[in-house]
Scaffold this motif. Structure first.
Motif, short mmCIF file in Angstrom:
data_model
loop_
_atom_site.label_atom_id
_atom_site.label_comp_id
_atom_site.label_asym_id
_atom_site.label_seq_id
_atom_site.Cartn_x
_atom_site.Cartn_y
_atom_site.Cartn_z
N MET A 144 72.32 -25.22 -3.09
CA MET A 144 72.52 -24.92 -1.66
C MET A 144 73.59 -23.85 -1.51
O MET A 144 74.61 -24.04 -0.85
CB MET A 144 72.91 -26.24 -0.98
N HIS A 145 73.38 -22.68 -2.18
CA HIS A 145 74.36 -21.60 -2.03
C HIS A 145 74.15 -20.86 -0.73
O HIS A 145 74.90 -19.96 -0.39
CB HIS A 145 74.30 -20.64 -3.20
N SER A 181 77.32 -20.88 1.36
CA SER A 181 78.37 -19.88 1.05
C SER A 181 77.90 -18.48 1.42
O SER A 181 78.72 -17.63 1.78
CB SER A 181 78.87 -19.95 -0.39
N LEU A 182 76.59 -18.23 1.33
CA LEU A 182 76.10 -16.92 1.78
C LEU A 182 76.37 -16.74 3.27
O LEU A 182 76.78 -15.67 3.73
CB LEU A 182 74.61 -16.79 1.51
N LEU A 193 78.61 -14.09 5.34
CA LEU A 193 78.11 -13.34 6.50
C LEU A 193 79.13 -13.36 7.63
O LEU A 193 79.47 -12.33 8.21
CB LEU A 193 76.78 -13.96 6.96
N GLN A 240 82.33 -13.99 7.49
CA GLN A 240 83.53 -13.24 7.11
C GLN A 240 83.33 -11.74 7.29
O GLN A 240 84.18 -11.05 7.86
CB GLN A 240 83.83 -13.52 5.64
N GLY A 241 82.18 -11.25 6.83
CA GLY A 241 81.88 -9.83 6.93
C GLY A 241 81.83 -9.38 8.38
O GLY A 241 82.34 -8.32 8.75
N LEU A 257 68.73 -10.66 10.07
CA LEU A 257 68.86 -10.60 8.62
C LEU A 257 67.55 -10.15 8.01
O LEU A 257 66.49 -10.49 8.51
CB LEU A 257 69.18 -11.98 8.03
N GLU A 258 67.65 -9.41 6.90
CA GLU A 258 66.48 -9.11 6.10
C GLU A 258 66.57 -9.93 4.82
O GLU A 258 67.57 -9.85 4.10
CB GLU A 258 66.47 -7.63 5.71
N ALA A 290 64.60 -13.01 -3.22
CA ALA A 290 66.06 -12.99 -3.15
C ALA A 290 66.69 -14.28 -3.66
O ALA A 290 67.91 -14.39 -3.77
CB ALA A 290 66.52 -12.72 -1.72
N GLY A 291 65.86 -15.28 -3.95
CA GLY A 291 66.41 -16.52 -4.50
C GLY A 291 67.06 -17.41 -3.46
O GLY A 291 67.94 -18.20 -3.79
N LEU A 297 68.88 -9.04 0.85
CA LEU A 297 69.63 -10.17 1.41
C LEU A 297 70.76 -9.54 2.22
O LEU A 297 71.87 -9.42 1.75
CB LEU A 297 70.18 -11.02 0.26
N ARG A 298 70.41 -9.06 3.41
CA ARG A 298 71.43 -8.29 4.14
C ARG A 298 71.31 -8.44 5.65
O ARG A 298 70.26 -8.80 6.17
CB ARG A 298 71.40 -6.83 3.74
N VAL A 299 72.43 -8.14 6.30
CA VAL A 299 72.45 -8.09 7.75
C VAL A 299 71.91 -6.74 8.15
O VAL A 299 72.42 -5.72 7.71
CB VAL A 299 73.89 -8.16 8.32
#
Lengths: 251, 113
Positions: free
Chosen positions: B1-2, B5-6, B10, B12-13, B31-32, B37-38, B105-107
């Protein structure tokens, strides 16, 4: 205040997630707008990993991120590796587990400095934790830094710690289809250690099929067959480590 | 269940971005996420609530744009779509596929004020 990551604290090895809360956001202003970011969700981790990597290289340190499922024999393998490198190559270890410091105790007993990171509920190490653990260990130039990640073949795949190589350990008691079941991890690794090969006569494990699956997911990955228990194949692993140490002159 | 933390990463960024770009509230996040992307999209959605609680993103709408996995067959050279990292080429049925995209895996963007 931490100067590299700005986390405002001493090395916090019992990791608490940072909230960096903004208590007062102020009144919302009118005028909604769209901001284009194109920013990776891993951007922060990746930036800290890059700093770790620089710090490792500057001191001629080979950092290996050891990943596997629980019970693959990582800690025993580490103990045997430390014993075989003793007197020739300095080794330090960062141990990641959700709870207990038993693994770090075993590593220290084998003769290497070790620091335990308890991730609590966290299922993987990240670059921030490793950066602080590295500072605390302050290893000598030319050291081999072994980072034993949390036993988990899923989550640690995504998090760069600044290591030179990910090494995935698969024991023959786990079944040959692990590379297909957890492809992200096997795709991210440069080396696969097939551990517990001394048990091959006693378990159903189709070696050729396993190697075929591994190649399908990651054609470039090297494979070494070892047994931490019997010592079989460990010389090849020790040789691999020695061959991958960065030269200090380059730094 | 990472995924949790992802999502914390997000937040934080975006908090840092809020200081630079001077916004105080996020209404919509896009999000894309690539199929290779796992991560589990449902787990990302689940983690969004707890990760954003008490922040400038609390209550924002999360939109996830899923991207397909794509690659080039090492045998026949076709560009193909794949579901996993180890699919054999769906065209020739023989070759391994070198992945070219699908790990995003990005905003992408935010609606803010």
């Amino acid at each position: 205040m931490c100067t590299t990551c700005g986390c405002g604290g001493e090395a916090r090895l019992e990791h608490q997630p940072h909230s960096h809360a903004h208590p007062d956001q102020g009144p919302a202003r009118p005028g909604r707008r769209r901001i284009s970011l194109e920013q990776s969700l891993l951007a922060k981790n990746d930036a800290l990993a890059a700093l770790n990597r620089q710090a490792f290289l500057a001191r001629g340190i080979l950092a290996l991120n050891l990943v596997s499922s629980p019970g693959s024999g990582k800690t025993t393998l580490l103990e045997q590796t430390i014993l075989r490198l003793r007197g020739r190559v300095p080794v330090v270890v960062i141990e990641g587990d959700q709870q207990t410091s038993q693994d770090a105790d075993r590593i220290r007993a084998a003769g290497a400095p070790a620091i335990q990171i308890n991730t609590g509920k966290g299922c993987h190490l990240d670059a921030h934790m490793v950066g602080h653990a590295f500072e605390s260990l302050a290893p000598a130039e030319g050291t081999v830094l072994m980072i034993e990640n949390v036993g988990n073949l899923v989550c640690p795949a995504a998090f760069d710690l600044g290591e030179a190589h990910k090494v995935v350990i698969l024991s023959v008691t786990e079944g040959e289809d692990k590379p297909l079941k957890y492809p992200d991890m096997f795709a991210a690794a440069d080396l696969m250690l097939l551990n517990k090969v001394d048990l091959l006569p006693h378990v159903r494990f189709d070696m050729e099929r396993c190697l075929g699956y591994a190649r399908r997911v990651n054609p470039a990955m090297e494979v070494l067959r070892v047994s931490a228990q019997s010592g079989e194949g460990l010389e090849g692993w020790i040789h691999w480590i020695e061959a991958h140490r960065p030269s200090l002159q380059k730094a | 269940m990472h995924e949790l933390s992802l999502m914390e990463g997000l937040v934080q960024g975006i908090q840092e971005e809020a200081l630079h770009q001077k916004f105080t509230r996020v209404h919509h996040v896009r999000l894309e996420v690539g199929r290779l992307a796992g991560v589990e999209v449902e787990a990302l959605r689940f983690a969004f609530g707890p990760a954003t609680e008490g922040t400038l993103m609390e209550g924002a709408h999360l939109e996830i744009l899923e991207r397909p996995g794509q690659g080039v067959c090492q045998a026949c050279g076709q560009e193909v779509e794949v579901e996993t990292r180890f699919d054999l080429c769906p065209v020739c049925g023989e070759g391994f596929v070198a992945i070219t995209s699908g790990t995003e895996l990005r905003v992408k963007d935010l609606d803010v004020d």
